[in-house]
Structures are given as structure tokens and as C-alpha cells.
Design a protein around this motif. Sequence first.
Motif, PDB file in Angstrom:
ATOM      1  N   PHE A  78       4.934  -8.078 -22.853  1.00 22.36           N
ATOM      2  CA  PHE A  78       5.491  -6.726 -22.725  1.00 22.36           C
ATOM      3  C   PHE A  78       6.104  -6.544 -21.331  1.00 22.36           C
ATOM      4  O   PHE A  78       5.384  -6.558 -20.329  1.00 22.36           O
ATOM      5  CB  PHE A  78       4.391  -5.687 -22.977  1.00 22.36           C
ATOM      6  N   ALA A  79       7.418  -6.360 -21.310  1.00 23.36           N
ATOM      7  CA  ALA A  79       8.156  -6.343 -20.037  1.00 23.36           C
ATOM      8  C   ALA A  79       7.671  -5.246 -19.085  1.00 23.36           C
ATOM      9  O   ALA A  79       7.550  -5.467 -17.883  1.00 23.36           O
ATOM     10  CB  ALA A  79       9.648  -6.177 -20.317  1.00 23.36           C
ATOM     11  N   ASN A  80       7.390  -4.055 -19.639  1.00 21.46           N
ATOM     12  CA  ASN A  80       7.061  -2.941 -18.738  1.00 21.46           C
ATOM     13  C   ASN A  80       5.648  -3.028 -18.169  1.00 21.46           C
ATOM     14  O   ASN A  80       5.316  -2.356 -17.205  1.00 21.46           O
ATOM     15  CB  ASN A  80       7.252  -1.590 -19.435  1.00 21.46           C
ATOM     16  N   ASN A  81       4.774  -3.877 -18.779  1.00 21.66           N
ATOM     17  CA  ASN A  81       3.422  -4.036 -18.235  1.00 21.66           C
ATOM     18  C   ASN A  81       2.895  -5.421 -18.613  1.00 21.66           C
ATOM     19  O   ASN A  81       2.299  -5.605 -19.672  1.00 21.66           O
ATOM     20  CB  ASN A  81       2.483  -2.943 -18.763  1.00 21.66           C
ATOM     21  N   PRO A  82       3.099  -6.409 -17.726  1.00 23.96           N
ATOM     22  CA  PRO A  82       2.743  -7.791 -18.086  1.00 23.96           C
ATOM     23  C   PRO A  82       1.248  -8.021 -18.305  1.00 23.96           C
ATOM     24  O   PRO A  82       0.859  -9.024 -18.896  1.00 23.96           O
ATOM     25  CB  PRO A  82       3.250  -8.626 -16.894  1.00 23.96           C
ATOM     26  N   ASN A  83       0.392  -7.089 -17.875  1.00 27.14           N
ATOM     27  CA  ASN A  83      -1.048  -7.294 -18.067  1.00 27.14           C
ATOM     28  C   ASN A  83      -1.539  -6.800 -19.421  1.00 27.14           C
ATOM     29  O   ASN A  83      -2.651  -7.114 -19.835  1.00 27.14           O
ATOM     30  CB  ASN A  83      -1.841  -6.589 -16.946  1.00 27.14           C
ATOM     31  N   HIS A  84      -0.718  -6.025 -20.131  1.00 27.30           N
ATOM     32  CA  HIS A  84      -1.129  -5.463 -21.423  1.00 27.30           C
ATOM     33  C   HIS A  84      -1.157  -6.574 -22.480  1.00 27.30           C
ATOM     34  O   HIS A  84      -0.283  -7.425 -22.520  1.00 27.30           O
ATOM     35  CB  HIS A  84      -0.117  -4.379 -21.843  1.00 27.30           C
ATOM     36  N   GLY A  85      -2.171  -6.527 -23.351  1.00 26.53           N
ATOM     37  CA  GLY A  85      -2.155  -7.416 -24.510  1.00 26.53           C
ATOM     38  C   GLY A  85      -3.319  -8.383 -24.603  1.00 26.53           C
ATOM     39  O   GLY A  85      -4.298  -8.315 -23.856  1.00 26.53           O
ATOM     40  N   TRP A  86      -3.185  -9.318 -25.558  1.00 27.60           N
ATOM     41  CA  TRP A  86      -4.247 -10.240 -25.943  1.00 27.60           C
ATOM     42  C   TRP A  86      -4.295 -11.452 -25.024  1.00 27.60           C
ATOM     43  O   TRP A  86      -3.256 -12.012 -24.659  1.00 27.60           O
ATOM     44  CB  TRP A  86      -4.022 -10.691 -27.389  1.00 27.60           C
ATOM     45  N   VAL A  87      -5.523 -11.872 -24.685  1.00 28.08           N
ATOM     46  CA  VAL A  87      -5.733 -13.072 -23.867  1.00 28.08           C
ATOM     47  C   VAL A  87      -6.619 -14.014 -24.675  1.00 28.08           C
ATOM     48  O   VAL A  87      -7.748 -13.661 -25.037  1.00 28.08           O
ATOM     49  CB  VAL A  87      -6.423 -12.724 -22.520  1.00 28.08           C
ATOM     50  N   SER A  88      -6.117 -15.211 -24.988  1.00 30.55           N
ATOM     51  CA  SER A  88      -6.861 -16.141 -25.853  1.00 30.55           C
ATOM     52  C   SER A  88      -7.992 -16.839 -25.083  1.00 30.55           C
ATOM     53  O   SER A  88      -8.037 -16.814 -23.852  1.00 30.55           O
ATOM     54  CB  SER A  88      -5.900 -17.178 -26.448  1.00 30.55           C
ATOM     55  N   VAL A  89      -8.881 -17.471 -25.846  1.00 32.34           N
ATOM     56  CA  VAL A  89     -10.040 -18.178 -25.268  1.00 32.34           C
ATOM     57  C   VAL A  89      -9.562 -19.253 -24.281  1.00 32.34           C
ATOM     58  O   VAL A  89      -8.586 -19.959 -24.542  1.00 32.34           O
ATOM     59  CB  VAL A  89     -10.890 -18.826 -26.393  1.00 32.34           C
ATOM     60  N   GLU A  90     -10.218 -19.350 -23.160  1.00 31.05           N
ATOM     61  CA  GLU A  90      -9.973 -20.345 -22.099  1.00 31.05           C
ATOM     62  C   GLU A  90      -8.667 -20.134 -21.329  1.00 31.05           C
ATOM     63  O   GLU A  90      -8.284 -20.974 -20.519  1.00 31.05           O
ATOM     64  CB  GLU A  90     -10.012 -21.790 -22.653  1.00 31.05           C
ATOM     65  N   THR A  91      -8.001 -19.003 -21.557  1.00 30.10           N
ATOM     66  CA  THR A  91      -6.752 -18.748 -20.828  1.00 30.10           C
ATOM     67  C   THR A  91      -7.036 -18.313 -19.397  1.00 30.10           C
ATOM     68  O   THR A  91      -6.316 -18.656 -18.467  1.00 30.10           O
ATOM     69  CB  THR A  91      -5.940 -17.642 -21.549  1.00 30.10           C
ATOM     70  N   GLU A  92      -8.097 -17.532 -19.250  1.00 32.59           N
ATOM     71  CA  GLU A  92      -8.428 -16.979 -17.941  1.00 32.59           C
ATOM     72  C   GLU A  92      -9.612 -17.750 -17.363  1.00 32.59           C
ATOM     73  O   GLU A  92     -10.522 -18.135 -18.088  1.00 32.59           O
ATOM     74  CB  GLU A  92      -8.809 -15.502 -18.115  1.00 32.59           C
ATOM     75  N   ARG A  93      -9.569 -17.967 -16.050  1.00 33.36           N
ATOM     76  CA  ARG A  93     -10.748 -18.552 -15.383  1.00 33.36           C
ATOM     77  C   ARG A  93     -11.069 -17.653 -14.202  1.00 33.36           C
ATOM     78  O   ARG A  93     -10.414 -17.698 -13.162  1.00 33.36           O
ATOM     79  CB  ARG A  93     -10.507 -20.005 -14.979  1.00 33.36           C
ATOM     80  N   LEU A  94     -12.073 -16.800 -14.374  1.00 36.32           N
ATOM     81  CA  LEU A  94     -12.381 -15.827 -13.322  1.00 36.32           C
ATOM     82  C   LEU A  94     -12.979 -16.500 -12.094  1.00 36.32           C
ATOM     83  O   LEU A  94     -12.876 -15.981 -10.992  1.00 36.32           O
ATOM     84  CB  LEU A  94     -13.298 -14.727 -13.854  1.00 36.32           C
ATOM     85  N   ASN A  95     -13.592 -17.662 -12.284  1.00 38.45           N
ATOM     86  CA  ASN A  95     -13.922 -18.518 -11.150  1.00 38.45           C
ATOM     87  C   ASN A  95     -12.956 -19.698 -11.239  1.00 38.45           C
ATOM     88  O   ASN A  95     -13.142 -20.587 -12.072  1.00 38.45           O
ATOM     89  CB  ASN A  95     -15.371 -18.995 -11.228  1.00 38.45           C
ATOM     90  N   PRO A  96     -11.914 -19.720 -10.373  1.00 39.75           N
ATOM     91  CA  PRO A  96     -10.870 -20.746 -10.523  1.00 39.75           C
ATOM     92  C   PRO A  96     -11.383 -22.178 -10.367  1.00 39.75           C
ATOM     93  O   PRO A  96     -10.692 -23.126 -10.716  1.00 39.75           O
ATOM     94  CB  PRO A  96      -9.867 -20.405  -9.407  1.00 39.75           C
ATOM     95  N   ARG A  97     -12.631 -22.343  -9.857  1.00 40.10           N
ATOM     96  CA  ARG A  97     -13.175 -23.697  -9.696  1.00 40.10           C
ATOM     97  C   ARG A  97     -13.866 -24.192 -10.974  1.00 40.10           C
ATOM     98  O   ARG A  97     -14.362 -25.317 -11.014  1.00 40.10           O
ATOM     99  CB  ARG A  97     -14.160 -23.730  -8.517  1.00 40.10           C
TER     100      ARG A  97
END
Length: 310
Positions: A78-97
Motif C-alpha cells: 500500500f503506497a500511502n502506508n508501507p507498514n499496513h498489511g499482512w506479514v508472513s511467518v519468518e519475514t520479521e526478525r525482531l532480534n536481527p541476530r
Amino acid sequence: MSIPVVDFGAYSLDEKDVTDEQMRNLSKELKTAFTEVGFVFLTNTGISPEEVDRVMDISKKFFLQPDELKQPFSRKTFANNPNHGWVSVETERLNPRRPGDLKESFNAASFHPDIKWPSGAVSGFQEIQTSFFLRCKELSLRVLRVLAHSLDLDPDLFLSAHRLIGTDENGTTLRSLYYPPVDSKKAKEGQLRCGEHSDYGSITLLFQSSEGLQVRQRSGEFICAPIIPGAVLINIADLMQRWTSDQFVSVLHRVLLPPAGDSHTRQSLAFFVQPDDEALITCCDGSNKYPPVTAGAYLIERFNDSYGRK
């Protein structure tokens, strides 16, 4: 030290306002919790367990769909808000290590009329998410007012930097989280459901259906956050720690893998309160302990760390 429990009934969403004495009492209790632990359970907030269940139920229906039905709603679509929407499993790593987190989520971050929302099998998704977002917003503003009072600051100091919640000029997000069943034998080395992290903005409201969250104490040890039916778990986030020159503490927390053989899923709802993108966050005691930073730029920098720099 355990997480304190504070009765917020005097300033619940069912009450129009709070007396001076009630404000003094709440201020004192929240100040103690947020200077010593960084987390607090609030009871009697006016947000009912039924409201929470409604959001969790519709979110789970969305998450249990095949990925191809969720793909069109992916974050960064979504162009007007890039943070909006679905995030699939293993896409995010809140501890980057660590490897990617074993969770998926849906970020309700934009209410722009052009945004396309899930429908069909999850009819009512947009209305349920939007209505809960607004309830959390109201509670958050009350908490922010108490926090300003607790530090003897102008009562509007924090509120005036959160005037645009619910617009695309503010990064506040209602995040529905789903932790699917885990086969711990197949998990990668060091992988967690949610890696150690602190939150990015002002404060976070958390509603959880089961145990699993751990919070780091000052000693460095992690303690399990209990489940208190009907309570909202609130924590200080990093920008608030900067704003208050470390008077309020933003602490690390995580969600471990379930024990071997435990195939339960887990759900939670997190309402991440961010100051307005253009709000300049400076130390409110007049010190220069931290350099000034705009909330929007700070948030983008933190997203780059957790989603990987492109």
C-alpha cells in the motif's frame, strides 16, 4: 520483581473524567511501575474481554486462510502506508541476530479510503479492526495524560505529539499476531516465536490469549508475564524512554518456542502507540542526554533493522 497490577477504573473509558485525587493516585502508581519495571497490568480499563475476543476471532479466520488469499494484503503493498498489511511467518526478525520470527501478523496502520481490506470469508474484518483501534487510541491518550502528570509536566505535552493517530501522518498500529503450532525439532538454531526486542514508540498496549511472553528484569533475567483475565499489559517504548531521559524504562521482551510436544497456537493483539511522524522528540527535562529525533524517521530506521535493509 513481578509486573505491578493497577486498577484503572477511576479513568476507565466508561468514565468521562478523573478527579485530581484519582489522577494523583494513578500517576504515582504508574510512575513507580514504569520507572522500576517498564511494564504494568491495567485492570478495569473499559475495554471488555468480549471486544478483544471479537478482534482475535476475525484475525484468526484471516490467518488460517491459504497464503495466496493473504498475499494481496501484504505489508509494503500500500503506497500511502508501507507498514499496513499482512506479514508472513519468518519475514520479521525482531532480534536481527536470530532467524526470522515464527509468527505472522496483520498491521492495521492505515484507514485511508483507498486501502483494500480483507473481505469474503472474513467479512467485518475492517469494521472490527477499526473500531478496536479507536478504543485503544482513547485508552492510550488517557494513559499518556497520566504519564505527563506523573512527571509534573504540562498535561498536554505527550498528547500534543499524538494528535494524528489514525492518519497516515502517524505510525500508530494495531497489530494482530498469530503464532502457528511449532515443531521445535524443525526450528532453526536460535529461532524464537518472537526475538528479544524493545518497542519503538511511546507506549504499547498488549492483549494476549495465553502465556509465552517474557520480560527482562533489571537483573538481566527474563520473567514470564502471567495472564490476568480482562487486564491490558502496557509497556514503555524506546521513544518514551528518550523523551523522559531514561526516567521511564523500555525493556526487552520476547516470546519463546513452546515446550517440545506442545502444539498450541498463540494469539495476541498489540497496539503500538507512536508520536506523529513530524513530532520532534527531545528530552523533556531540558537535558541533552539524547539528540532530538523526529518520530517518523526513527520508526523507519527501526523497521529497517527488523525487516532487513533493502
